[in-house]
Design an enzyme around this catalytic site. Structure first.
Site, PDB file in Angstrom:
ATOM      1  N   LEU A 192       0.823  -1.217   0.000  1.00  0.00           N
ATOM      2  CA  LEU A 192       0.000   0.000   0.000  1.00  0.00           C
ATOM      3  C   LEU A 192       0.855   1.265   0.000  1.00  0.00           C
ATOM      4  O   LEU A 192       0.410   2.322  -0.442  1.00  0.00           O
ATOM      5  CB  LEU A 192      -0.919   0.008   1.228  1.00  0.00           C
ATOM      6  N   GLY A 193       2.061   1.156   0.537  1.00  0.00           N
ATOM      7  CA  GLY A 193       2.923   2.336   0.631  1.00  0.00           C
ATOM      8  C   GLY A 193       4.215   1.991   1.341  1.00  0.00           C
ATOM      9  O   GLY A 193       4.543   0.821   1.546  1.00  0.00           O
ATOM     10  N   GLY A 195       6.863   2.916   4.726  1.00  0.00           N
ATOM     11  CA  GLY A 195       7.118   3.556   6.006  1.00  0.00           C
ATOM     12  C   GLY A 195       8.594   3.916   6.083  1.00  0.00           C
ATOM     13  O   GLY A 195       9.325   3.797   5.103  1.00  0.00           O
ATOM     14  N   GLY A 196       9.042   4.352   7.247  1.00  0.00           N
ATOM     15  CA  GLY A 196      10.438   4.756   7.392  1.00  0.00           C
ATOM     16  C   GLY A 196      11.411   3.597   7.323  1.00  0.00           C
ATOM     17  O   GLY A 196      12.546   3.747   6.884  1.00  0.00           O
ATOM     18  N   GLY A 198      10.409   0.280   6.153  1.00  0.00           N
ATOM     19  CA  GLY A 198       9.974  -0.817   5.292  1.00  0.00           C
ATOM     20  C   GLY A 198       8.613  -0.543   4.676  1.00  0.00           C
ATOM     21  O   GLY A 198       8.052   0.546   4.813  1.00  0.00           O
ATOM     22  N   GLU A 199       8.068  -1.550   4.008  1.00  0.00           N
ATOM     23  CA  GLU A 199       6.807  -1.396   3.284  1.00  0.00           C
ATOM     24  C   GLU A 199       5.596  -1.570   4.192  1.00  0.00           C
ATOM     25  O   GLU A 199       5.680  -2.154   5.265  1.00  0.00           O
ATOM     26  CB  GLU A 199       6.741  -2.437   2.159  1.00  0.00           C
ATOM     27  N   VAL A 200       4.464  -1.051   3.723  1.00  0.00           N
ATOM     28  CA  VAL A 200       3.173  -1.279   4.368  1.00  0.00           C
ATOM     29  C   VAL A 200       2.317  -2.046   3.368  1.00  0.00           C
ATOM     30  O   VAL A 200       2.166  -1.627   2.221  1.00  0.00           O
ATOM     31  CB  VAL A 200       2.479   0.047   4.742  1.00  0.00           C
ATOM     32  N   ASP A 311       3.202  15.646  14.539  1.00  0.00           N
ATOM     33  CA  ASP A 311       3.370  15.523  13.084  1.00  0.00           C
ATOM     34  C   ASP A 311       2.031  15.605  12.345  1.00  0.00           C
ATOM     35  O   ASP A 311       1.787  14.844  11.403  1.00  0.00           O
ATOM     36  CB  ASP A 311       4.089  14.211  12.738  1.00  0.00           C
TER      37      ASP A 311
END
Length: 590
Positions: A192-193, A195-196, A198-200, A311
């Site tokens: 889906l996207g 992250g800092g 690794g992947e989501v 954030d």
């Protein structure tokens, strides 16, 4: 290339829809996976579980349902549950109907002649409540009465519950909740996207069919960037915050290469996408107000845990299937020590508060600044200190935040302009929300005049926009940049302590909600006829022996067929079975 994306999206959409079958995404073996242990296997749990009424009978969803079931089987206790339900209904009643609903409750439960009179609420408290009702009914009118009922229930009724089959059943659910979690607990779907670390990706629990987002934190990448404390901090904050306006952590586990956070899946995309990619930039004020109210509720839940988010920006606010929002990505959130302030120049350019940029000590104030930035951007269609796609250096954006006033166009009503100005006050001590009352002060601003926050928090208000259920609101699979391989980093036993703190399995409240929402609780939580003990709760009924594996059944059948053979051949065959059995066990344990 395009075909790969279509296939990935099609498979994901089918999973989201429950696979199209009666099981709604559940595995064929889901009842086997969620089979209750015999109550004799729960004795360690019984000895060690914290016997706190509030936790066992109110906060934990399955515990709450089982305590209700217990009360409904006890004459005289059922009316207490009905009273608490009526108070909960009263608190989400529209303001204009509060008086009428309040009188109903007074007449039914707090009048001595009533057949369901709640005698445990003292007469002085009843008189005070009646007087307030006649003056001006408020949402908290019956709070003290409800507290009085809980005080009664936590006494003798609670102790009776602990000796009942309903509490035994709760222990069985807790035993299931505490079973090990591995990658095999889930089915994995498309990325889906990013992250800092690794992947989501999307994932689905095999036992229940519930969809989640799995945030993978690559172990080598964490170690290379010295990100252990940051990763553990995010996990521990997510674990403690139980809010419908913040993504929930449901599971935390590890694989050989990664640490995994299994989180609420938000299929509707982020606010940045909706502000800038769905027609003209920005929203109508009504829609911006709804999202602002839900964000404010999420901040309130975080602040209740003394946690500052730090954030707030459109890409960190995600929409679910129904159009409600949640705050996501708590990587920069931090818990503030009681009575203390913190310092840290972290956040996103253009959204950091002046006190953060100046490296001053602060508490929760940066989040109210961030809320002001978000409301402004949702209405105007650009952030307050930087034009859309404007090429400008970081130092210039920081200077604008510290020195310039934001500009308001015709898109802002007087109330919207007022709340933005008060939230974007550069002096944190003067900023809206930064006094003792916090979020409650912001909720009273005229901008939220027509917002019923009790009904909003109860999920009773319809969102102004509902995402398309057939759309996948994320980049194409091949457009999501892949991480490079981490080189020069070795994992060893010194990392195990960190991994054990991280990989703690299921999180109680989200796990129990999952069992209820997917109707697993309804289908499995069955007792014997006429309220009798089922076999798995009967201590006098021995637990069922474990099912034999396929190899064991085959060997048994072969052994029976050869029982008529000669002693020598029988001995030889038994030796053959034992050899195979040892070999099979060795293979199975690898």
């Amino acid at each position: 290339m395009e075909l790969e994306n279509i296939v990935a999206n099609t498979v994901l959409l089918k999973a989201r829809e429950g696979g199209g079958g009666k099981r709604k995404g559940k595995s064929k073996k889901w009842k086997e996976i969620l089979k209750f242990p015999h109550i004799s296997q729960c004795e360690d749990l019984r000895r060690t579980i914290d016997r706190d009424y509030c936790s066992l009978c109110d906060k934990q969803p399955i515990g709450r349902l089982l305590f209700r079931q217990f009360c409904e089987t006890r004459p005289g206790l059922e009316c207490y549950i009905q009273f608490l339900d009526s108070v909960a209904e009263y608190e989400v009643t529209p303001d204009e109907k509060l008086g009428e609903k309040g009188k109903e409750i007074m007449t039914k439960y707090l009048t001595p002649k009533s057949p369901v009179f709640i005698a445990q609420v003292g007469q002085d408290l009843v008189s005070q409540t009646e007087e307030k009702l006649l003056q001006k009914p408020c949402k908290e009118l019956f709070s003290a009465c409800a507290q009085s009922v809980h005080e009664y229930l936590r006494g003798e009724p609670f102790h009776e519950y602990l000796d009942s089959m309903f509490f035994d059943r709760f222990l069985q659910w807790k035993w299931l909740e505490r079973q090990p979690v591995t990658k095999n607990t889930f089915r994995q779907y498309r990325v889906l996207g990013k992250g800092g670390f690794g992947e989501v990706c999307a994932c689905q629990v095999r036992a229940t069919g519930k969809m989640y987002a799995c945030k993978r934190l690559e172990k080598k990448r964490i170690k290379k960037r010295k990100g252990e404390s940051m990763a553990l901090n995010e996990k521990q904050i997510l674990e403690k915050v139980n809010s419908q306006f913040v993504v929930n952590l449901a599971y935390a586990y590890e694989t050989k290469d990664a640490l995994c956070l299994v989180l609420t899946i938000m299929n509707g995309g982020d606010l940045k996408f909706h502000i800038y990619n769905m027609g003209n930039p920005g929203f109508e004020e009504e829609r911006a107000l709804f999202y602002a109210a839900e964000i404010l509720c999420g901040l309130e839940d975080l602040h209740r845990e003394n946690t500052v988010y730090r954030d707030l920006k459109p890409e960190n606010i995600l929409l679910d299937d129904y159009g409600h929002i949640r705050i996501s990505d708590l990587g920069l959130a931090v818990k503030i020590p009681e009575g203390d302030l913190i310092r840290g120049r972290v956040g996103t350019v253009g959204y950091m508060a002046p006190e953060v940029l100046n490296n001053q000590r602060y508490g929760l104030s940066p989040d109210y600044w961030g809320l002001g930035c978000l409301i402004y951007e949702m209405i105007e269609g650009q952030s307050p200190f930087r034009g859309r796609k404007e090429k400008v250096k970081r130092e210039e954006v920081d200077r604008r935040v510290l020195e310039t006033e934001e500009v308001y166009s015709h898109k802002f009503s007087e109330e919207a302009k007022s709340i933005c100005k008060m939230l974007l006050t550069k002096d944190a001590k003067q900023r809206l929300g930064c006094q003792e009352e916090g979020a409650a002060e912001v909720k009273r601003h005229p901008f939220f005049r027509n917002m019923n926050f009790k009904r909003l928090e109860a999920g009773m208000l319809d969102p102004p926009f509902v995402p398309d259920p057939r759309a996948v609101y994320c980049k194409d699979v091949l457009d999501i940049e892949q991480f490079s391989t981490v080189k020069g980093v070795n994992l060893d036993h010194t990392d195990d302590d960190f991994y054990s703190k991280f990989s703690t399995g299921s999180v109680s409240i989200p796990w129990q909600n999952e069992m209820i929402e997917t109707e697993c609780f309804k289908e499995l939580n069955v007792f014997g006829p006429n309220g009798t003990l089922p076999p798995d709760l009967n201590r006098n009924h021995p637990p069922e022996p474990p099912k034999k594996g396929l190899l064991q059944r085959l060997f048994k059948r072969q052994h029976q067929n050869n029982s008529k053979s000669s002693p020598s051949s029988k001995t030889s065959f038994n030796h053959h079975i034992n050899s195979n059995h040892v070999s099979s066990n060795s293979t199975g344990s690898s």
